[in-house]
Design a protein around this motif. Structure first.
Motif, mmCIF file in Angstrom:
data_model
loop_
_atom_site.group_PDB
_atom_site.id
_atom_site.type_symbol
_atom_site.label_atom_id
_atom_site.label_comp_id
_atom_site.label_asym_id
_atom_site.label_seq_id
_atom_site.Cartn_x
_atom_site.Cartn_y
_atom_site.Cartn_z
ATOM 1 N N VAL A 116 33.475 55.778 38.249
ATOM 2 C CA VAL A 116 34.279 54.949 37.355
ATOM 3 C C VAL A 116 35.528 54.463 38.076
ATOM 4 O O VAL A 116 35.914 53.295 37.979
ATOM 5 C CB VAL A 116 34.643 55.724 36.071
ATOM 6 N N ALA A 117 36.171 55.334 38.842
ATOM 7 C CA ALA A 117 37.370 54.950 39.593
ATOM 8 C C ALA A 117 37.050 53.879 40.632
ATOM 9 O O ALA A 117 37.832 52.948 40.832
ATOM 10 C CB ALA A 117 37.983 56.179 40.268
ATOM 11 N N ALA A 118 35.883 53.982 41.275
ATOM 12 C CA ALA A 118 35.496 52.984 42.277
ATOM 13 C C ALA A 118 35.294 51.616 41.635
ATOM 14 O O ALA A 118 35.734 50.589 42.171
ATOM 15 C CB ALA A 118 34.231 53.432 42.999
ATOM 16 N N VAL A 119 34.638 51.567 40.486
ATOM 17 C CA VAL A 119 34.425 50.292 39.796
ATOM 18 C C VAL A 119 35.760 49.713 39.339
ATOM 19 O O VAL A 119 36.015 48.518 39.499
ATOM 20 C CB VAL A 119 33.456 50.471 38.601
ATOM 21 N N LYS A 120 36.643 50.563 38.806
ATOM 22 C CA LYS A 120 37.956 50.091 38.358
ATOM 23 C C LYS A 120 38.775 49.562 39.531
ATOM 24 O O LYS A 120 39.407 48.511 39.425
ATOM 25 C CB LYS A 120 38.706 51.216 37.649
ATOM 26 N N THR A 121 38.743 50.245 40.648
ATOM 27 C CA THR A 121 39.479 49.796 41.828
ATOM 28 C C THR A 121 38.958 48.453 42.315
ATOM 29 O O THR A 121 39.731 47.563 42.675
ATOM 30 C CB THR A 121 39.383 50.851 42.954
ATOM 31 N N THR A 122 37.643 48.292 42.307
ATOM 32 C CA THR A 122 37.048 47.021 42.727
ATOM 33 C C THR A 122 37.458 45.897 41.789
ATOM 34 O O THR A 122 37.836 44.804 42.232
ATOM 35 C CB THR A 122 35.514 47.138 42.777
ATOM 36 N N ALA A 123 37.405 46.146 40.481
ATOM 37 C CA ALA A 123 37.805 45.128 39.509
ATOM 38 C C ALA A 123 39.279 44.768 39.685
ATOM 39 O O ALA A 123 39.660 43.589 39.616
ATOM 40 C CB ALA A 123 37.528 45.610 38.089
ATOM 41 N N ASP A 124 40.122 45.764 39.909
ATOM 42 C CA ASP A 124 41.552 45.515 40.125
ATOM 43 C C ASP A 124 41.781 44.681 41.383
ATOM 44 O O ASP A 124 42.621 43.788 41.401
ATOM 45 C CB ASP A 124 42.328 46.831 40.235
ATOM 46 N N MET A 125 40.995 44.956 42.446
ATOM 47 C CA MET A 125 41.131 44.196 43.684
ATOM 48 C C MET A 125 40.801 42.724 43.449
ATOM 49 O O MET A 125 41.519 41.834 43.877
ATOM 50 C CB MET A 125 40.213 44.760 44.764
ATOM 51 N N PHE A 126 39.690 42.458 42.705
ATOM 52 C CA PHE A 126 39.326 41.073 42.430
ATOM 53 C C PHE A 126 40.371 40.395 41.542
ATOM 54 O O PHE A 126 40.655 39.209 41.708
ATOM 55 C CB PHE A 126 37.940 40.985 41.807
ATOM 56 N N ALA A 127 40.964 41.136 40.620
ATOM 57 C CA ALA A 127 42.016 40.567 39.778
ATOM 58 C C ALA A 127 43.226 40.182 40.623
ATOM 59 O O ALA A 127 43.823 39.120 40.422
ATOM 60 C CB ALA A 127 42.410 41.559 38.679
ATOM 61 N N ARG A 128 43.590 41.045 41.580
ATOM 62 C CA ARG A 128 44.716 40.724 42.467
ATOM 63 C C ARG A 128 44.399 39.492 43.316
ATOM 64 O O ARG A 128 45.250 38.618 43.500
ATOM 65 C CB ARG A 128 45.050 41.913 43.361
ATOM 66 N N LEU A 129 43.177 39.410 43.854
ATOM 67 C CA LEU A 129 42.785 38.238 44.635
ATOM 68 C C LEU A 129 42.838 36.980 43.784
ATOM 69 O O LEU A 129 43.289 35.924 44.233
ATOM 70 C CB LEU A 129 41.374 38.416 45.209
ATOM 71 N N ASP A 130 42.375 37.085 42.544
ATOM 72 C CA ASP A 130 42.392 35.955 41.634
ATOM 73 C C ASP A 130 43.822 35.512 41.350
ATOM 74 O O ASP A 130 44.128 34.324 41.362
ATOM 75 C CB ASP A 130 41.675 36.336 40.340
ATOM 76 N N ASP A 131 44.712 36.475 41.123
ATOM 77 C CA ASP A 131 46.112 36.144 40.861
ATOM 78 C C ASP A 131 46.774 35.496 42.074
ATOM 79 O O ASP A 131 47.578 34.585 41.940
ATOM 80 C CB ASP A 131 46.909 37.397 40.473
ATOM 81 N N GLN A 132 46.415 35.963 43.266
ATOM 82 C CA GLN A 132 47.066 35.474 44.478
ATOM 83 C C GLN A 132 46.500 34.139 44.955
ATOM 84 O O GLN A 132 47.234 33.260 45.356
ATOM 85 C CB GLN A 132 46.939 36.519 45.588
ATOM 86 N N PHE A 133 45.160 33.976 44.909
ATOM 87 C CA PHE A 133 44.529 32.806 45.507
ATOM 88 C C PHE A 133 43.827 31.891 44.515
ATOM 89 O O PHE A 133 43.277 30.874 44.896
ATOM 90 C CB PHE A 133 43.502 33.251 46.555
ATOM 91 N N GLY A 134 43.775 32.260 43.257
ATOM 92 C CA GLY A 134 43.016 31.479 42.285
ATOM 93 C C GLY A 134 41.603 32.024 42.201
ATOM 94 O O GLY A 134 41.169 32.813 43.033
ATOM 95 N N GLY A 135 40.888 31.640 41.182
ATOM 96 C CA GLY A 135 39.571 32.211 40.928
ATOM 97 C C GLY A 135 38.445 31.545 41.687
ATOM 98 O O GLY A 135 38.626 30.603 42.438
ATOM 99 N N ASP A 136 37.248 32.063 41.470
ATOM 100 C CA ASP A 136 35.978 31.515 41.942
ATOM 101 C C ASP A 136 35.801 31.593 43.464
ATOM 102 O O ASP A 136 35.100 30.794 44.042
ATOM 103 C CB ASP A 136 35.818 30.074 41.466
ATOM 104 N N HIS A 137 36.432 32.575 44.123
ATOM 105 C CA HIS A 137 36.239 32.721 45.559
ATOM 106 C C HIS A 137 35.127 33.690 45.893
ATOM 107 O O HIS A 137 34.381 33.485 46.831
ATOM 108 C CB HIS A 137 37.539 33.166 46.252
ATOM 109 N N ALA A 138 35.031 34.778 45.155
ATOM 110 C CA ALA A 138 34.057 35.810 45.485
ATOM 111 C C ALA A 138 33.181 36.152 44.290
ATOM 112 O O ALA A 138 32.607 37.203 44.233
ATOM 113 C CB ALA A 138 34.775 37.061 45.974
ATOM 114 N N ARG A 139 33.097 35.260 43.341
ATOM 115 C CA ARG A 139 32.403 35.552 42.084
ATOM 116 C C ARG A 139 30.956 35.935 42.284
ATOM 117 O O ARG A 139 30.488 36.921 41.780
ATOM 118 C CB ARG A 139 32.524 34.325 41.174
ATOM 119 N N HIS A 140 30.197 35.118 43.002
ATOM 120 C CA HIS A 140 28.767 35.377 43.123
ATOM 121 C C HIS A 140 28.495 36.503 44.096
ATOM 122 O O HIS A 140 27.534 37.170 43.986
ATOM 123 C CB HIS A 140 28.035 34.116 43.557
#
Length: 140
Positions: A116-140
């Motif tokens: 559960v912690a690994a999935v949460k950490t991964t989701a948090d990482m993608f949220a940070r990337l989205d906040d910093q660079f905008g969305g749709d970079h690593a979605r697929h």
């Protein structure tokens, strides 16, 4: 436009109601021949999703929502939140009877707190990337 076409070719999304007819005209083919099936969207039932009655129903509903999101089903992505749905889900969760005995595991591994912690950490990482660079970079 190159990214959109690549997404169609790779099966990550399908042409929407604007591009679908343009492709039909360009290839002088019907939507069915091109595999677009705009007349009968396969993700339409997800809009009628309700609070699930069992854990198995919940898994099926979440799977449908996930697939519709990945298919970029426009009515789902542009819909406004439904206040009655929020109320219904909260109320049903509070007053619903306890689910029956969990399904017996036949094989596989049990999910632990580390998973559960690994999935949460991964989701948090993608949220940070989205906040910093905008969305749709690593979605697929």
């Amino acid at each position: 436009m190159k990214r959109r076409i690549a997404s169609w070719e790779n099966g990550h999304s399908t042409p929407d109601d604007f591009y679908g007819p343009l492709l039909c005209d360009a290839f002088t083919a019907s939507a069915a021949e091109l595999g677009l099936n705009h007349g009968e969207p396969k993700d339409a039932p997800v809009l009628d999703a309700a609070y699930p009655a069992s854990p198995d129903d919940a898994i099926q509903t979440v799977g449908q929502l996930w697939r519709a999101d990945l298919n970029q089903y426009d009515p789902l992505l542009t819909a406004e939140p439904s206040e009655p749905a929020w109320s219904e889900a909260s109320l049903r969760w509070l007053v619903a009877p306890e689910p029956g005995i969990p399904r017996p595991r036949t094989e596989g591994m049990r999910v632990g707190l580390g998973d559960v912690a690994a999935v949460k950490t991964t989701a948090d990482m993608f949220a940070r990337l989205d906040d910093q660079f905008g969305g749709d970079h690593a979605r697929h």
